[in-house]
Design a protein around this motif. Structure first.
Motif, PDB file in Angstrom:
ATOM      1  N   LEU A   9      -0.692 -15.206  -0.424  1.00 28.05           N
ATOM      2  CA  LEU A   9      -0.192 -14.753  -1.727  1.00 28.05           C
ATOM      3  C   LEU A   9      -0.966 -15.379  -2.888  1.00 28.05           C
ATOM      4  O   LEU A   9      -0.719 -15.081  -4.036  1.00 28.05           O
ATOM      5  CB  LEU A   9       1.310 -15.025  -1.873  1.00 28.05           C
ATOM      6  CG  LEU A   9       2.198 -14.300  -0.857  1.00 28.05           C
ATOM      7  CD1 LEU A   9       3.672 -14.551  -1.149  1.00 28.05           C
ATOM      8  CD2 LEU A   9       1.905 -12.807  -0.812  1.00 28.05           C
ATOM      9  N   CYS A  53       7.379 -15.116   6.665  1.00 25.79           N
ATOM     10  CA  CYS A  53       6.171 -14.338   6.985  1.00 25.79           C
ATOM     11  C   CYS A  53       4.916 -14.878   6.293  1.00 25.79           C
ATOM     12  O   CYS A  53       3.869 -14.994   6.913  1.00 25.79           O
ATOM     13  CB  CYS A  53       6.351 -12.873   6.581  1.00 25.79           C
ATOM     14  SG  CYS A  53       7.596 -12.012   7.545  1.00 25.79           S
ATOM     15  N   HIS A  54       5.063 -15.174   4.998  1.00 20.36           N
ATOM     16  CA  HIS A  54       3.844 -15.550   4.254  1.00 20.36           C
ATOM     17  C   HIS A  54       3.546 -17.043   4.349  1.00 20.36           C
ATOM     18  O   HIS A  54       2.584 -17.494   3.754  1.00 20.36           O
ATOM     19  CB  HIS A  54       3.960 -15.127   2.791  1.00 20.36           C
ATOM     20  CG  HIS A  54       3.934 -13.625   2.616  1.00 20.36           C
ATOM     21  ND1 HIS A  54       2.787 -12.886   2.716  1.00 20.36           N
ATOM     22  CD2 HIS A  54       4.934 -12.735   2.383  1.00 20.36           C
ATOM     23  CE1 HIS A  54       3.070 -11.597   2.534  1.00 20.36           C
ATOM     24  NE2 HIS A  54       4.367 -11.480   2.335  1.00 20.36           N
ATOM     25  N   HIS A  90      -6.350  -3.224   3.412  1.00 22.59           N
ATOM     26  CA  HIS A  90      -6.042  -4.648   3.565  1.00 22.59           C
ATOM     27  C   HIS A  90      -7.311  -5.493   3.616  1.00 22.59           C
ATOM     28  O   HIS A  90      -8.147  -5.293   4.488  1.00 22.59           O
ATOM     29  CB  HIS A  90      -5.242  -4.837   4.863  1.00 22.59           C
ATOM     30  CG  HIS A  90      -4.907  -6.262   5.177  1.00 22.59           C
ATOM     31  ND1 HIS A  90      -3.602  -6.714   5.198  1.00 22.59           N
ATOM     32  CD2 HIS A  90      -5.675  -7.329   5.480  1.00 22.59           C
ATOM     33  CE1 HIS A  90      -3.599  -8.009   5.498  1.00 22.59           C
ATOM     34  NE2 HIS A  90      -4.850  -8.402   5.680  1.00 22.59           N
ATOM     35  N   GLN A 143      -4.118  -5.888  -0.958  1.00 18.94           N
ATOM     36  CA  GLN A 143      -3.519  -4.988   0.019  1.00 18.94           C
ATOM     37  C   GLN A 143      -3.074  -3.724  -0.717  1.00 18.94           C
ATOM     38  O   GLN A 143      -2.904  -3.745  -1.928  1.00 18.94           O
ATOM     39  CB  GLN A 143      -2.307  -5.635   0.716  1.00 18.94           C
ATOM     40  CG  GLN A 143      -2.672  -6.777   1.647  1.00 18.94           C
ATOM     41  CD  GLN A 143      -2.981  -8.056   0.892  1.00 18.94           C
ATOM     42  OE1 GLN A 143      -2.286  -8.417  -0.051  1.00 18.94           O
ATOM     43  NE2 GLN A 143      -4.041  -8.733   1.288  1.00 18.94           N
ATOM     44  N   PHE A 202       3.946  -3.597   7.646  1.00 21.37           N
ATOM     45  CA  PHE A 202       5.322  -3.432   7.161  1.00 21.37           C
ATOM     46  C   PHE A 202       5.889  -4.713   6.578  1.00 21.37           C
ATOM     47  O   PHE A 202       5.940  -5.751   7.221  1.00 21.37           O
ATOM     48  CB  PHE A 202       6.239  -2.960   8.293  1.00 21.37           C
ATOM     49  CG  PHE A 202       7.672  -2.793   7.840  1.00 21.37           C
ATOM     50  CD1 PHE A 202       8.038  -1.686   7.085  1.00 21.37           C
ATOM     51  CD2 PHE A 202       8.631  -3.756   8.127  1.00 21.37           C
ATOM     52  CE1 PHE A 202       9.347  -1.539   6.625  1.00 21.37           C
ATOM     53  CE2 PHE A 202       9.939  -3.622   7.670  1.00 21.37           C
ATOM     54  CZ  PHE A 202      10.292  -2.510   6.927  1.00 21.37           C
ATOM     55  N   MET A 203       6.308  -4.625   5.344  1.00 15.60           N
ATOM     56  CA  MET A 203       7.093  -5.685   4.720  1.00 15.60           C
ATOM     57  C   MET A 203       8.368  -5.024   4.211  1.00 15.60           C
ATOM     58  O   MET A 203       8.298  -4.004   3.532  1.00 15.60           O
ATOM     59  CB  MET A 203       6.306  -6.301   3.552  1.00 15.60           C
ATOM     60  CG  MET A 203       7.215  -7.070   2.605  1.00 15.60           C
ATOM     61  SD  MET A 203       6.300  -7.968   1.335  1.00 15.60           S
ATOM     62  CE  MET A 203       7.610  -8.151   0.118  1.00 15.60           C
ATOM     63  N   ARG A 226       2.680   1.001   5.524  1.00 16.39           N
ATOM     64  CA  ARG A 226       1.435   1.759   5.553  1.00 16.39           C
ATOM     65  C   ARG A 226       0.973   1.877   6.998  1.00 16.39           C
ATOM     66  O   ARG A 226       0.922   0.885   7.714  1.00 16.39           O
ATOM     67  CB  ARG A 226       0.390   0.991   4.721  1.00 16.39           C
ATOM     68  CG  ARG A 226      -0.887   1.741   4.423  1.00 16.39           C
ATOM     69  CD  ARG A 226      -1.856   0.839   3.668  1.00 16.39           C
ATOM     70  NE  ARG A 226      -2.310  -0.250   4.490  1.00 16.39           N
ATOM     71  CZ  ARG A 226      -2.063  -1.536   4.269  1.00 16.39           C
ATOM     72  NH1 ARG A 226      -1.394  -1.931   3.214  1.00 16.39           N
ATOM     73  NH2 ARG A 226      -2.500  -2.457   5.109  1.00 16.39           N
ATOM     74  N   VAL A 239      -2.325  -9.042  -6.503  1.00 19.39           N
ATOM     75  CA  VAL A 239      -0.979  -8.807  -7.028  1.00 19.39           C
ATOM     76  C   VAL A 239      -0.419 -10.026  -7.774  1.00 19.39           C
ATOM     77  O   VAL A 239       0.235  -9.883  -8.807  1.00 19.39           O
ATOM     78  CB  VAL A 239      -0.052  -8.372  -5.869  1.00 19.39           C
ATOM     79  CG1 VAL A 239       1.406  -8.453  -6.260  1.00 19.39           C
ATOM     80  CG2 VAL A 239      -0.406  -6.956  -5.435  1.00 19.39           C
ATOM     81  N   ALA A 246      -0.210  -0.903  -1.331  1.00 14.79           N
ATOM     82  CA  ALA A 246       1.156  -0.417  -1.181  1.00 14.79           C
ATOM     83  C   ALA A 246       1.371   0.684  -2.216  1.00 14.79           C
ATOM     84  O   ALA A 246       0.426   1.097  -2.904  1.00 14.79           O
ATOM     85  CB  ALA A 246       2.131  -1.568  -1.375  1.00 14.79           C
ATOM     86  N   ASN A 293      13.409 -16.122   1.528  1.00 17.79           N
ATOM     87  CA  ASN A 293      13.086 -14.696   1.702  1.00 17.79           C
ATOM     88  C   ASN A 293      11.632 -14.403   2.055  1.00 17.79           C
ATOM     89  O   ASN A 293      11.349 -13.342   2.596  1.00 17.79           O
ATOM     90  CB  ASN A 293      13.425 -13.928   0.420  1.00 17.79           C
ATOM     91  CG  ASN A 293      14.906 -13.934   0.118  1.00 17.79           C
ATOM     92  OD1 ASN A 293      15.690 -13.343   0.850  1.00 17.79           O
ATOM     93  ND2 ASN A 293      15.301 -14.627  -0.936  1.00 17.79           N
ATOM     94  N   CYS A 294      10.736 -15.277   1.710  1.00 16.70           N
ATOM     95  CA  CYS A 294       9.315 -14.928   1.821  1.00 16.70           C
ATOM     96  C   CYS A 294       8.543 -15.795   2.822  1.00 16.70           C
ATOM     97  O   CYS A 294       7.612 -15.314   3.480  1.00 16.70           O
ATOM     98  CB  CYS A 294       8.622 -15.056   0.466  1.00 16.70           C
ATOM     99  SG  CYS A 294       9.573 -14.403  -0.920  1.00 16.70           S
ATOM    100  N   TYR A 314      -0.113 -11.132   7.881  1.00 12.11           N
ATOM    101  CA  TYR A 314       0.647 -11.467   6.672  1.00 12.11           C
ATOM    102  C   TYR A 314      -0.314 -12.084   5.683  1.00 12.11           C
ATOM    103  O   TYR A 314      -0.897 -13.139   5.939  1.00 12.11           O
ATOM    104  CB  TYR A 314       1.783 -12.453   6.999  1.00 12.11           C
ATOM    105  CG  TYR A 314       2.765 -11.882   7.985  1.00 12.11           C
ATOM    106  CD1 TYR A 314       3.495 -10.742   7.677  1.00 12.11           C
ATOM    107  CD2 TYR A 314       2.948 -12.463   9.242  1.00 12.11           C
ATOM    108  CE1 TYR A 314       4.386 -10.191   8.589  1.00 12.11           C
ATOM    109  CE2 TYR A 314       3.836 -11.914  10.157  1.00 12.11           C
ATOM    110  CZ  TYR A 314       4.542 -10.784   9.828  1.00 12.11           C
ATOM    111  OH  TYR A 314       5.408 -10.236  10.724  1.00 12.11           O
ATOM    112  N   THR A 320       6.522  -4.807  -5.133  1.00 15.24           N
ATOM    113  CA  THR A 320       6.428  -5.195  -3.719  1.00 15.24           C
ATOM    114  C   THR A 320       7.735  -5.828  -3.260  1.00 15.24           C
ATOM    115  O   THR A 320       8.238  -5.520  -2.175  1.00 15.24           O
ATOM    116  CB  THR A 320       5.272  -6.201  -3.497  1.00 15.24           C
ATOM    117  OG1 THR A 320       4.055  -5.622  -3.957  1.00 15.24           O
ATOM    118  CG2 THR A 320       5.122  -6.558  -2.037  1.00 15.24           C
TER     119      THR A 320
END
Ligand code: HEC
Ligand code: HEC
Ligand code: HEC
Length: 473
Positions: free
Chosen positions: A358, A342-343, A252, A258, A390-391, A382, A363, A260, A338-339, A355, A375
């Motif tokens: 983006l 957190c982001h 990270h 990050q 965790f996402m 991880r 990515v 994944a 949905n996003c 978090y 993702t």
């Protein structure tokens, strides 16, 4: 010279606890072979044997992990020292032949899903220590994993003989005496035990790595292992050695990348346990890897695209966001629903960096949407130094946060790319479906339709072509 590749690691054993304490069971062994098991345990970690040879929730090294390859599903085998089900009756020579040459004790060929093409570079000394570790410290598990059965003609293991003639390189790692000890250690780790190229180097028609594009970026099915050459635009030439070390150690770096998918697993099982000297060595070597430029990147690196933009402002004011029916939602609404929790609604992540942002993110800035789609479908999970990144996924598995269909994910992905990443990248529902199902199948599978004679002709032609290419290269 070989000694140069080795570090004494006895002082750095904290990570061994991860191996169920198994290492410490050998207290009766002589001091010399204890040294070899400690050393061997570290080599097993740097070569990440556990990642492939352990099924989810299964016993370490008991095999049974399903590896989805473009040719079909393969299962890893039991490599615990059980004499009935594992490799208990392997001599050191048998072991070394399996790991470095891809040939089982019974003489049958292994498929290159077992990365023997990289392990073939490993030194005799490392193989010895690894063998001692497996025989003395790994707990035998008395069970057989599922058998691999590929479609004809790929099920004929001896067909790998031709492949090996073309693509297996039996030369052990050759140190470059004009370079530093640190550089050589890094080259050894990257090309040999840590097998970075197995994922990051693109493959040709016969699934062989293309040496001319080493570490130039490759699709792994659902996930994409990006270009990590020293190119400043397409690769990681803009990263500092500290960046590389931090990423491998933690998976990270806010504002950069990050880890994944397979990389998340490699960081969790392997790279986070590298000694600082070994991380430094990898960073030193990567800085010298021949740059590979992808023309699609234009002149913008994937780490520099996007900026904070409020998605809240883009949501139609009069319509509440409903979670039951996503079908009429716009990309901005899907993002807010949905996003953003957190982001953040500007996609800038959380202040503590847990978090990630983006934008300025590998990515969303990449010239393909694979990792963004993967993702969203599968999430991130991880564990590093006892902390979980965790996402949840949104693909509709049991543990997922929601079930978005292929079209919804395509719409959301495109919105994120347009707003925060590389807007030139296109996305379709069909592409999402492919990534959901594990990626494109190999064109080699077409062989299964031709029967014995046709397949052998095609394989022979392909081999002749391969030899020709190799001679010219
Ligand atoms: C990328 C996944 C992967 C990694 C990493 C990996 N293996 Fe394997 N290994 C496999 C698969 C898959 C097979 C079975 C291949 C087949 O059926 O042809 C296998 C087979 C083997 C076998 C043959 C066992 C037998 O008799 O069937 C041995 C020995 C082995 N691996 C040892 C190791 C060791 C030691 C390491 C670490 C240095 C390692 N493997 C790392 C995937 C992996
Ligand atoms: C099992 C496959 C696999 C192996 C082995 C592997 N990688 Fe990766 N790597 C990936 C994938 C997939 C990603 C993308 C992860 C993501 O974005 O979530 C990645 C991402 C990266 C990145 C970040 C690049 C970016 O733009 O995001 C670096 C740096 C990297 N890997 C270095 C390495 C090095 C060095 C090694 C060997 C020591 C290695 N990797 C081994 C699969 C792998
Ligand atoms: C419950 C919180 C949460 C939600 C909801 C969430 N994420 Fe994440 N996201 C995370 C965490 C945590 C990470 C991983 C950080 C790390 O790897 O250290 C992450 C990582 C990512 C990454 C980087 C992945 C990589 O492999 O490099 C992307 C891209 C991303 N999220 C996009 C999204 C999108 C798009 C949505 C909406 C569908 C979303 N996230 C929803 C928490 C969340």
């Amino acid at each position: 010279m070989v000694n140069l590749m080795h570090r004494r690691l006895s002082a750095k054993l904290s990570f061994l606890a991860a191996f169920s304490g198994a290492v410490f069971l050998c207290s009766s062994a002589s001091a010399r072979s204890e040294g070899a098991t400690d050393q061997g345990a570290y080599i097993a970690v740097t070569s990440d044997c556990v990642a492939c040879h352990t099924a989810p929730g299964g016993k370490p090294f008991a095999g049974g992990l399903a590896l989805k390859t473009p040719l079909g599903t393969m299962y890893s085998t039991n490599i615990t020292p059980s004499t009935t089900f594992g490799i208990g009756d392997y001599t050191e020579a048998d072991f070394s032949r399996a790991v470095r040459k891809g040939i089982r004790k019974d003489g049958n060929n292994l498929y290159p899903a077992m990365p023997y093409t990289a392990y073939s570079k490993m030194t005799d000394r490392d193989l010895h220590d690894l063998y001692v570790y497996f025989m003395k410290s790994v707990r035998p598990v008395e069970s057989t994993p599922p058998k691999t059965s590929l479609p004809f003609p790929m099920n004929i293991r001896s067909s790998m003989m031709f492949w090996n003639i073309l693509f297996r390189n039996d030369r052990l790692f050759q140190p470059d005496l004009s370079r530093s000890e640190e550089w050589n250690r890094g080259a050894y780790l990257v090309q040999g035990p840590a097998h970075c190229g197995t994922c990051h180097t693109p493959r040709g028609f016969l699934m062989q790595e293309k040496p001319s594009e080493s570490l130039g970026g490759a699709s792994l099915g659902s996930w994409y292992a990006p270009n990590i050459t020293s190119d400043k635009i397409s690769g990681i030439g803009s990263w500092s050695p500290e960046n590389i070390k931090t990423y491998l150690k933690s998976g990270h770096i806010d504002g950069l990348a990050q880890a994944a998918g397979g990389m998340g697993e490699a960081v969790e099982h392997s790279f986070q346990h590298f000694t600082n000297d070994d991380l430094q060595a990898v960073a030193t070597y990567l800085a010298s890897v021949k740059p590979v430029r992808d023309p699609e990147d234009g002149n913008t690196s994937r780490f520099t695209l996007g900026r904070a933009i409020s998605s809240a402002d883009r949501v139609r004011g009069d319509q509440p966001i409903r979670s039951e029916d996503n079908s009429n939602m716009t990309g901005a609404e899907l993002f807010m629903g949905n996003c953003a929790s957190c982001h953040n609604f500007k996609a800038e992540g959380s202040r503590d960096g847990y978090y990630p942002s983006l934008w300025h993110n590998s990515v969303t800035g990449a010239s393909n949407a694979d990792n963004l789609i993967a993702t969203i479908l599968f999430g991130v999970d991880r564990h590093v130094s006892g902390v979980e990144a965790f996402m949840p996924g949104f693909g509709g598995r049991k543990s997922d946060a929601a079930q978005l269909n292929d079209e919804e994910i395509a719409k959301l992905t495109k919105y994120v790319l347009d707003t925060y990443g590389r807007p030139q990248v296109s996305v379709s529902g069909a592409e999402v479906k492919l990534i959901r199902e594990g990626g494109a199948k190999s064109p080699l599978l077409a062989l299964t339709r031709f029967g014995m004679a046709g397949s052998m002709t095609i394989i022979t032609l392909a081999c002749i072509y391969g030899v020709f290419r190799r001679i010219r290269a």
